[in-house]
Design an enzyme around this catalytic site. Structure first.
Site, mmCIF file in Angstrom:
data_model
loop_
_atom_site.group_PDB
_atom_site.id
_atom_site.type_symbol
_atom_site.label_atom_id
_atom_site.label_comp_id
_atom_site.label_asym_id
_atom_site.label_seq_id
_atom_site.Cartn_x
_atom_site.Cartn_y
_atom_site.Cartn_z
ATOM 1 N N ARG A 243 -18.675 15.039 12.494
ATOM 2 C CA ARG A 243 -19.224 15.402 13.812
ATOM 3 C C ARG A 243 -20.152 16.608 13.693
ATOM 4 O O ARG A 243 -21.229 16.636 14.279
ATOM 5 C CB ARG A 243 -18.070 15.694 14.777
ATOM 6 C CG ARG A 243 -18.510 16.063 16.171
ATOM 7 C CD ARG A 243 -19.188 14.910 16.891
ATOM 8 N NE ARG A 243 -18.234 14.115 17.637
ATOM 9 C CZ ARG A 243 -18.568 13.066 18.386
ATOM 10 N NH1 ARG A 243 -19.824 12.674 18.473
ATOM 11 N NH2 ARG A 243 -17.656 12.383 19.020
ATOM 12 N N THR B 125 4.234 2.574 5.447
ATOM 13 C CA THR B 125 2.868 2.036 5.486
ATOM 14 C C THR B 125 2.045 2.921 6.411
ATOM 15 O O THR B 125 2.554 3.400 7.428
ATOM 16 C CB THR B 125 2.840 0.576 5.985
ATOM 17 O OG1 THR B 125 1.491 0.219 6.289
ATOM 18 C CG2 THR B 125 3.665 0.336 7.225
ATOM 19 N N ILE B 126 0.766 3.129 6.065
ATOM 20 C CA ILE B 126 -0.057 3.950 6.956
ATOM 21 C C ILE B 126 -0.424 3.199 8.228
ATOM 22 O O ILE B 126 -0.884 3.794 9.185
ATOM 23 C CB ILE B 126 -1.339 4.472 6.250
ATOM 24 C CG1 ILE B 126 -2.263 3.327 5.836
ATOM 25 C CG2 ILE B 126 -0.999 5.376 5.069
ATOM 26 C CD1 ILE B 126 -3.655 3.790 5.429
ATOM 27 N N ASP B 127 -0.206 1.869 8.233
ATOM 28 C CA ASP B 127 -0.735 1.047 9.329
ATOM 29 C C ASP B 127 0.042 1.171 10.651
ATOM 30 O O ASP B 127 -0.476 0.798 11.699
ATOM 31 C CB ASP B 127 -0.759 -0.436 8.921
ATOM 32 C CG ASP B 127 -1.593 -0.673 7.674
ATOM 33 O OD1 ASP B 127 -2.457 0.182 7.383
ATOM 34 O OD2 ASP B 127 -1.373 -1.684 6.984
ATOM 35 N N ARG C 33 1.008 -4.608 -5.522
ATOM 36 C CA ARG C 33 1.213 -5.953 -4.973
ATOM 37 C C ARG C 33 1.832 -6.753 -6.118
ATOM 38 O O ARG C 33 1.606 -6.437 -7.287
ATOM 39 C CB ARG C 33 -0.105 -6.596 -4.559
ATOM 40 C CG ARG C 33 -1.090 -5.641 -3.861
ATOM 41 C CD ARG C 33 -0.845 -5.477 -2.391
ATOM 42 N NE ARG C 33 -1.718 -4.420 -1.852
ATOM 43 C CZ ARG C 33 -1.580 -3.858 -0.668
ATOM 44 N NH1 ARG C 33 -0.581 -4.207 0.120
ATOM 45 N NH2 ARG C 33 -2.405 -2.942 -0.236
ATOM 46 N N ILE D 247 -9.103 7.553 1.032
ATOM 47 C CA ILE D 247 -8.771 8.954 1.313
ATOM 48 C C ILE D 247 -7.641 9.007 2.348
ATOM 49 O O ILE D 247 -6.811 9.908 2.348
ATOM 50 C CB ILE D 247 -10.023 9.730 1.796
ATOM 51 C CG1 ILE D 247 -9.754 11.228 1.782
ATOM 52 C CG2 ILE D 247 -10.501 9.287 3.141
ATOM 53 C CD1 ILE D 247 -10.989 12.068 2.055
ATOM 54 N N ASP E 177 5.314 -4.880 6.113
ATOM 55 C CA ASP E 177 5.888 -6.181 6.485
ATOM 56 C C ASP E 177 5.919 -7.168 5.314
ATOM 57 O O ASP E 177 6.878 -7.929 5.164
ATOM 58 C CB ASP E 177 5.176 -6.784 7.701
ATOM 59 C CG ASP E 177 3.678 -6.930 7.504
ATOM 60 O OD1 ASP E 177 3.125 -6.274 6.593
ATOM 61 O OD2 ASP E 177 3.065 -7.708 8.252
ATOM 62 N N ASP F 99 2.308 -0.639 11.891
ATOM 63 C CA ASP F 99 2.304 -1.929 12.590
ATOM 64 C C ASP F 99 3.673 -2.609 12.629
ATOM 65 O O ASP F 99 3.761 -3.786 12.956
ATOM 66 C CB ASP F 99 1.267 -2.866 11.935
ATOM 67 C CG ASP F 99 1.500 -3.046 10.433
ATOM 68 O OD1 ASP F 99 2.345 -2.326 9.870
ATOM 69 O OD2 ASP F 99 0.830 -3.903 9.836
ATOM 70 N N GLY G 215 0.836 -1.205 0.000
ATOM 71 C CA GLY G 215 0.000 0.000 0.000
ATOM 72 C C GLY G 215 0.866 1.247 0.000
ATOM 73 O O GLY G 215 1.814 1.326 0.771
ATOM 74 N N ALA H 192 -14.377 9.942 20.022
ATOM 75 C CA ALA H 192 -15.434 8.989 19.642
ATOM 76 C C ALA H 192 -16.096 8.409 20.899
ATOM 77 O O ALA H 192 -15.431 8.171 21.907
ATOM 78 C CB ALA H 192 -14.832 7.862 18.809
ATOM 79 N N GLY I 228 -6.290 0.132 8.276
ATOM 80 C CA GLY I 228 -5.289 -0.365 9.219
ATOM 81 C C GLY I 228 -5.014 -1.850 9.048
ATOM 82 O O GLY I 228 -4.251 -2.440 9.799
HETATM 83 P P1 ATP Z 1 0.873 -2.586 3.461
HETATM 84 O O1 ATP Z 1 0.626 -3.412 4.678
HETATM 85 O O2 ATP Z 1 1.020 -1.161 3.748
HETATM 86 O O3 ATP Z 1 -0.108 -2.831 2.375
HETATM 87 P P2 ATP Z 1 2.902 -4.494 2.712
HETATM 88 O O4 ATP Z 1 4.299 -4.325 2.252
HETATM 89 O O5 ATP Z 1 2.710 -5.286 3.974
HETATM 90 O O6 ATP Z 1 2.297 -3.029 2.857
HETATM 91 P P3 ATP Z 1 1.814 -6.624 1.100
HETATM 92 O O7 ATP Z 1 0.766 -6.609 0.065
HETATM 93 O O8 ATP Z 1 1.631 -7.533 2.263
HETATM 94 O O9 ATP Z 1 2.012 -5.110 1.549
HETATM 95 O O10 ATP Z 1 3.207 -7.037 0.410
HETATM 96 C C1 ATP Z 1 3.692 -6.308 -0.703
HETATM 97 C C2 ATP Z 1 4.378 -7.230 -1.656
HETATM 98 O O11 ATP Z 1 5.513 -7.846 -1.010
HETATM 99 C C3 ATP Z 1 3.565 -8.404 -2.160
HETATM 100 O O12 ATP Z 1 2.680 -8.052 -3.187
HETATM 101 C C4 ATP Z 1 4.676 -9.320 -2.659
HETATM 102 O O13 ATP Z 1 5.162 -8.861 -3.887
HETATM 103 C C5 ATP Z 1 5.769 -9.111 -1.617
HETATM 104 N N1 ATP Z 1 5.699 -10.178 -0.607
HETATM 105 C C6 ATP Z 1 4.836 -10.271 0.424
HETATM 106 N N2 ATP Z 1 5.054 -11.408 1.133
HETATM 107 C C7 ATP Z 1 6.059 -12.067 0.499
HETATM 108 C C8 ATP Z 1 6.748 -13.302 0.739
HETATM 109 N N3 ATP Z 1 6.443 -14.099 1.764
HETATM 110 N N4 ATP Z 1 7.738 -13.636 -0.117
HETATM 111 C C9 ATP Z 1 8.071 -12.846 -1.158
HETATM 112 N N5 ATP Z 1 7.454 -11.654 -1.410
HETATM 113 C C10 ATP Z 1 6.474 -11.269 -0.602
#
Ligand code: ATP
Length: 340
Positions: free
Chosen positions: A157, A128-130, A74, A261, A105, A132, A13, A189, A173
């Site tokens: 509100r 990441t906006i999350d 992705r 948004i 992550d 986490d 994201g 809230a 999130g």
């Molecule tokens: P957000 O949580 O903000 O969306 P993110 O990095 O966690 O960010 P994901 O969609 O979980 O978003 O992962 C992004 C990309 O990372 C996936 O589309 C994939 O290309 C790669 N990826 C995720 N997990 C794996 C994995 N176990 N092995 C290899 N590549 C991975």
């Protein structure tokens, strides 16, 4: 000085501040005389060798822009052996020394998978906006996302007060409650339903509690009632919650799914500065030969944590924040009156 080639990509994201991070990496790399290559659309660009050389000119006037000039995506192929091998082949073919990935992550899992098959350096920046990820107090984009949500809910509100309405507001999130909990607190809230204080088995109990609370509020004098809900949590989603409430209380109940948004918009100062500090630090780390790390900020200090640790546990909302919210809610419920 050895000339390094740094590959950069934004993945998962998108989050406000990713551009500020790209800019910082490119400008800092230029000082070391390193060359930067930006891969387009996350790991897809790496696999397909879709890239552009990034010069200081290319990153002018992007610090204030949301989204990412490199685009994000992705990339399911990264989770296959073929896709992973293609990504590694691209890095070798393009003679990349260091790959810097700005993402969450999942993106860091991809980075670790690459590292198992490649000799170069891998560095993650938390984008990441999350919010986490362990190993950093804040992720790039989180501060903007919560400010955007707060601004939107303050507006809801006003109109909710005008009609004494109940509103269910769903926030992003993924599976983490940092946004919902902090935004719920910051907007006062009446209810926060998030991973820290609720599990789906408690849905019926929760509904009854809310209905009773609304009835009590009406005895004290009507006004609006806000329920901030974390996404991916309520059985049947936010529509189900608002429909259930509508059928149980004779009050106009609105629903707002704030959605994307929260991911857009110009990054706030905090995200621009965090992204800039981390971007510069990543180039310095690359110069020192460091690898398998995520750079973060803890108590205002830039820190380097092993990538594997950053993704081992999801960073939780602090328990004292959850407790403080409960105390404040209990107190504010005692003194409710109709808002003029
Ligand atoms: P957000 O949580 O903000 O969306 P993110 O990095 O966690 O960010 P994901 O969609 O979980 O978003 O992962 C992004 C990309 O990372 C996936 O589309 C994939 O290309 C790669 N990826 C995720 N997990 C794996 C994995 N176990 N092995 C290899 N590549 C991975």
């Amino acid at each position: 000085m050895t000339q390094k080639r740094i590959g950069i990509l934004t993945s998962g994201g998108d989050s406000p501040g990713m551009n500020a991070a790209i800019r910082a990496i490119v400008l800092a790399a230029h000082q070391f005389d390193f060359q930067c290559i930006g891969f387009i659309s996350g790991y897809n660009g790496l696999i397909e060798q879709d890239y552009q050389i990034l010069t200081p000119q290319d990153v002018q006037h992007i610090i204030h822009r949301g989204g990412t000039i490199l685009k994000s995506a992705r990339c399911p192929q990264m989770c296959t052996v073929t896709g992973l091998n293609q990504a590694v082949s691209s890095l070798i073919k393009l003679k990349i020394d260091t790959l810097i990935v700005i993402g969450g992550d999942g993106s860091f899992n991809g980075l670790l998978a690459i590292k198992q098959n490649w000799q170069g350096q891998v560095i993650g920046l938390p984008g990441t906006i999350d919010n986490d990820l362990d190993g950093t107090d804040f992720t790039i984009g989180y501060s903007t996302a919560i400010n955007t949500a707060i601004e939107a809910i303050d507006k809801i509100r006003d109109t909710a007060d005008a009609f004494d309405r109940v509103f269910v507001i769903e926030l992003m999130g993924r599976h983490s409650g940092h946004i919902a909990f902090n935004v719920g607190i910051a907007t006062g809230a009446e209810q926060i339903i998030s991973f820290e204080n609720f599990s789906p088995e408690q849905a019926q109990e929760k509904i009854i509690q809310i209905v009773n609370d609304i009835a009590k509020q009406h005895q004290q004098g009507k006004s609006s009632y806000h329920i901030v809900l974390a996404e991916n949590l309520w059985p049947g989603g936010p529509q189900a919650l608002s429909e259930q409430l509508k059928s149980m209380v004779d009050i106009d109940t609105g629903l707002c799914v704030l959605g994307h948004i929260q991911r857009g918009g110009s990054p706030v100062a905090k995200d621009r500065i965090l992204a800039t500090r981390l971007g510069v630090a990543s180039v310095h780390a690359a110069n020192r030969g460091e690898t398998d790390i995520m750079l973060g900020e803890l108590k205002s200090e830039i820190v380097s944590v092993p990538l594997s640790e950053a993704i081992m546990h999801q960073k939780k909302v602090e328990e004292n924040l959850v407790a403080a919210q409960e105390d404040i809610l209990a107190l504010s419920a005692q003194y409710r009156k109709r808002i003029p």
